[in-house]
Design an enzyme around this catalytic site. Structure first.
Site, PDB file in Angstrom:
ATOM      1  N   LEU A 124       0.833  -1.200   0.000  1.00 33.70           N
ATOM      2  CA  LEU A 124       0.000   0.000   0.000  1.00 33.70           C
ATOM      3  C   LEU A 124       0.866   1.249   0.000  1.00 33.70           C
ATOM      4  CD1 LEU A 124      -3.001   1.021   0.660  1.00 33.70           C
ATOM      5  CD2 LEU A 124      -2.308   0.906   3.057  1.00 33.70           C
ATOM      6  N   THR A 164       4.630   1.033   1.861  1.00 37.51           N
ATOM      7  CA  THR A 164       5.896   1.511   1.292  1.00 37.51           C
ATOM      8  C   THR A 164       6.108   2.958   1.717  1.00 37.51           C
ATOM      9  OG1 THR A 164       5.628  -0.010  -0.535  1.00 37.51           O
ATOM     10  CG2 THR A 164       7.177   1.800  -0.867  1.00 37.51           C
ATOM     11  N   HIS A 200      14.101   0.239  -2.552  1.00 39.24           N
ATOM     12  CA  HIS A 200      13.119   0.204  -3.636  1.00 39.24           C
ATOM     13  C   HIS A 200      13.787  -0.254  -4.947  1.00 39.24           C
ATOM     14  CE1 HIS A 200       8.913   1.964  -4.376  1.00 39.24           C
ATOM     15  NE2 HIS A 200       9.234   1.475  -5.554  1.00 39.24           N
ATOM     16  N   GLY A 260      18.643  -6.679  -5.100  1.00 36.04           N
ATOM     17  CA  GLY A 260      19.860  -7.332  -5.585  1.00 36.04           C
ATOM     18  C   GLY A 260      19.975  -8.814  -5.301  1.00 36.04           C
TER      19      GLY A 260
HETATM   20  C1  LIG Z   1       9.348  -2.582 -12.070  1.00 33.10           C
HETATM   21  C2  LIG Z   1       9.308  -2.417 -10.585  1.00 33.10           C
HETATM   22  C3  LIG Z   1       8.150  -1.958  -9.986  1.00 33.10           C
HETATM   23  C4  LIG Z   1       8.098  -1.808  -8.607  1.00 33.10           C
HETATM   24  N1  LIG Z   1       6.930  -1.429  -8.039  1.00 33.10           N
HETATM   25  C5  LIG Z   1       6.853  -1.306  -6.711  1.00 33.10           C
HETATM   26  C6  LIG Z   1       5.636  -0.939  -6.097  1.00 33.10           C
HETATM   27  O1  LIG Z   1       4.630  -0.714  -6.754  1.00 33.10           O
HETATM   28  N2  LIG Z   1       5.624  -0.831  -4.746  1.00 33.10           N
HETATM   29  C7  LIG Z   1       6.736  -1.059  -3.981  1.00 33.10           C
HETATM   30  O2  LIG Z   1       6.678  -0.949  -2.769  1.00 33.10           O
HETATM   31  N3  LIG Z   1       7.890  -1.428  -4.535  1.00 33.10           N
HETATM   32  C8  LIG Z   1       7.975  -1.551  -5.875  1.00 33.10           C
HETATM   33  N4  LIG Z   1       9.145  -1.947  -6.437  1.00 33.10           N
HETATM   34  C9  LIG Z   1      10.301  -2.254  -5.580  1.00 33.10           C
HETATM   35  C10 LIG Z   1      10.316  -3.738  -5.180  1.00 33.10           C
HETATM   36  O3  LIG Z   1       9.314  -4.023  -4.263  1.00 33.10           O
HETATM   37  C11 LIG Z   1      11.639  -4.122  -4.536  1.00 33.10           C
HETATM   38  O4  LIG Z   1      11.923  -3.229  -3.483  1.00 33.10           O
HETATM   39  C12 LIG Z   1      12.801  -4.159  -5.497  1.00 33.10           C
HETATM   40  O5  LIG Z   1      12.408  -4.563  -6.776  1.00 33.10           O
HETATM   41  C13 LIG Z   1      13.863  -5.127  -4.970  1.00 33.10           C
HETATM   42  O6  LIG Z   1      14.981  -5.100  -5.784  1.00 33.10           O
HETATM   43  P1  LIG Z   1      15.288  -6.204  -6.908  1.00 33.10           P
HETATM   44  O7  LIG Z   1      14.444  -5.858  -8.084  1.00 33.10           O
HETATM   45  O8  LIG Z   1      16.744  -5.989  -7.134  1.00 33.10           O
HETATM   46  O9  LIG Z   1      14.986  -7.577  -6.354  1.00 33.10           O
HETATM   47  C14 LIG Z   1       9.235  -2.091  -7.823  1.00 33.10           C
HETATM   48  C15 LIG Z   1      10.387  -2.551  -8.427  1.00 33.10           C
HETATM   49  C16 LIG Z   1      10.431  -2.720  -9.794  1.00 33.10           C
HETATM   50  C17 LIG Z   1      11.700  -3.238 -10.407  1.00 33.10           C
HETATM   51  C1  LIG Z   2       3.415   2.714  -9.897  1.00 35.05           C
HETATM   52  C2  LIG Z   2       4.751   2.930  -9.270  1.00 35.05           C
HETATM   53  C3  LIG Z   2       4.622   3.830  -8.106  1.00 35.05           C
HETATM   54  C4  LIG Z   2       5.368   1.628  -8.951  1.00 35.05           C
HETATM   55  C5  LIG Z   2       6.717   1.691  -8.298  1.00 35.05           C
HETATM   56  O1  LIG Z   2       6.839   1.773  -7.114  1.00 35.05           O
HETATM   57  C6  LIG Z   2       7.921   1.635  -9.118  1.00 35.05           C
HETATM   58  O2  LIG Z   2       7.821   1.611 -10.351  1.00 35.05           O
HETATM   59  O3  LIG Z   2       9.032   1.588  -8.530  1.00 35.05           O
END
Ligand SMILES: Cc1cc2nc3c(=O)[nH]c(=O)nc-3n(C[C@H](O)[C@H](O)[C@H](O)COP(=O)(O)O)c2cc1C
Ligand SMILES: CC(C)CC(=O)C(=O)O
Length: 350
Positions: free
Chosen positions: A133, A160, A250, A283
């Site tokens: 959320l 988040t 993130h 990572g």
């Molecule tokens: C394409 C993408 C979209 C993401 N969207 C969200 C999201 O909507 N909400 C959120 O809390 N984190 C989001 N994240 C962060 C992930 O929850 C996470 O923290 C992160 O991908 C971890 O790193 P990694 O991709 O190296 O495993 C997003 C990450 C990516 C790559």
């Molecule tokens: C819709 C976005 C806020 C999703 C996100 O957290 C991201 O792309 O890292």
């Protein structure tokens, strides 16, 4: 993504995805320093195995807020899965349930949370799905989202907290990628109070601990905070009754000068002192990364992009492959370490 057994899935995903969508998934904020550091930091660490411990214990289930996972490898929340595969979050949910782990389903999912959780429970009626959320400036909107998560049977909320504003993603900017293509929507944002159609997700700089407290009063679900890097924030969260924390930058998509998540973990884990579960994401690409994270005090880890690559490459089967590979590698490393993973086993390579 560098090396590892999952590299082929990544390459396949890259071939199949629209390059604009690939860059949305792969990219980070600013100069992508934090993004790169998340992986590089693991390369700088090694594990000292313990020997002659006669340990043949199978990995035990992991007790988490509202969930018992058979593995410490969770699916981190990521947005817009239908850009990766037509089945979108339904495929991810089925794969996570089949792997016996928790799916943290994003508020920015392209399938509504009720359907996502339903898909997970069709595979395993005890499957745990958490709802991620972003607290909205309008409490009525937040409350409506919380009720949707509760009605869907979600067993925890993951708030988040690292996004007072949207991250600046250079790749998206260069492509002019700011909106979902026609036919795709953030389905949880549909038909909210006062907004016919799909409402935009708002980031809000005014969000504070008061909003988190208001959320706790709004729901009986356990609340975890995602995006904690400072140990003092971790202490406030514990004192404020949070059920868990996710140490995360993130995936390098918000503050580019943030440290690698794994580098921030030890101080947060120390501040928490075992009072609540501490998860980490960012990572994780190999089973050895999972083992290092657990040795440094994590209860479990989250995996973001590798899941997206599996989804893009082969739908549900691809996500299953990612989760099973990481789990198999992790259990192998843990066995080679004598069945124990503790902080004194982690050493620097340089
Ligand atoms: C394409 C993408 C979209 C993401 N969207 C969200 C999201 O909507 N909400 C959120 O809390 N984190 C989001 N994240 C962060 C992930 O929850 C996470 O923290 C992160 O991908 C971890 O790193 P990694 O991709 O190296 O495993 C997003 C990450 C990516 C790559
Ligand atoms: C819709 C976005 C806020 C999703 C996100 O957290 C991201 O792309 O890292």
């Amino acid at each position: 993504m560098t090396g590892g057994a999952l590299a082929e899935l990544h390459d396949r995903a890259r071939e199949l995805l629209d390059p604009v969508h690939y860059d949305y998934f792969a990219g980070g904020a600013g100069e992508e320093t934090a993004l790169a550091e998340n992986e590089r930091a693991f390369q700088r660490l090694a594990l000292l195995p313990r020997v002659l411990r006669g340990q043949s214990r199978p990995a035990t289930p992991v007790q988490l807020p509202g969930a018992r996972a058979s593995t410490p490898i969770l699916v981190a929340p990521t947005a817009f899965h239908r850009l990766a595969h037509p089945d979108g979050e339904l495929a991810t949910a089925r794969a996570a349930a089949a792997a016996g782990t928790v799916l943290v389903s994003g508020m920015a999912a392209t399938v509504a949370i009720g359907e996502v959780a339903g898909a997970a429970r069709e595979v395993d009626r005890n499957a745990a799905v958490w709802f991620q959320l972003y607290l909205q400036p309008d409490a009525k909107i937040t409350e409506c989202l919380v009720r949707r998560a509760e009605d869907a049977g979600c067993s925890a909320l993951v708030v988040t907290v690292d996004s007072p504003v949207f991250g600046r993603h250079g790749r998206d900017h260069r492509h002019g990628f700011h909106d979902l293509p026609p036919g795709f929507a953030a389905e949880n944002m549909r038909d909210l109070p006062g907004s016919p159609g799909v409402r935009d997700i708002e980031m809000c700089q005014e969000i504070s601990w008061r909003y988190v407290e208001a959320l706790r009063r709004m729901t009986g679900l356990p609340v975890l905070l995602k995006g904690i890097l400072h140990p003092e924030d971790a202490k406030i969260a514990v004192d404020g009754g949070m059920a868990g924390l996710v140490v995360s930058n993130h995936g390098g998509r918000q503050l580019d000068v943030a440290p690698a998540a794994i580098d921030a973990l030890p101080r947060v884990a120390e501040a928490v002192g075992g009072r609540i579960p501490v998860l980490v994401d960012g990572g994780i690409r190999r089973g050895s990364d999972v083992a290092i994270a657990l040795a440094l005090g994590a209860t479990a880890v989250g995996v973001g992009r590798p899941v997206l690559w599996g989804l893009a490459a082969a739908g549900e089967a691809g996500v299953r492959q990612v989760l099973e590979t990481l789990r198999d590698e992790y259990e192998h490393v843990r066995t080679l370490c004598g069945g124990v993973l503790a902080g004194d086993q982690v050493v620097s390579r340089c």
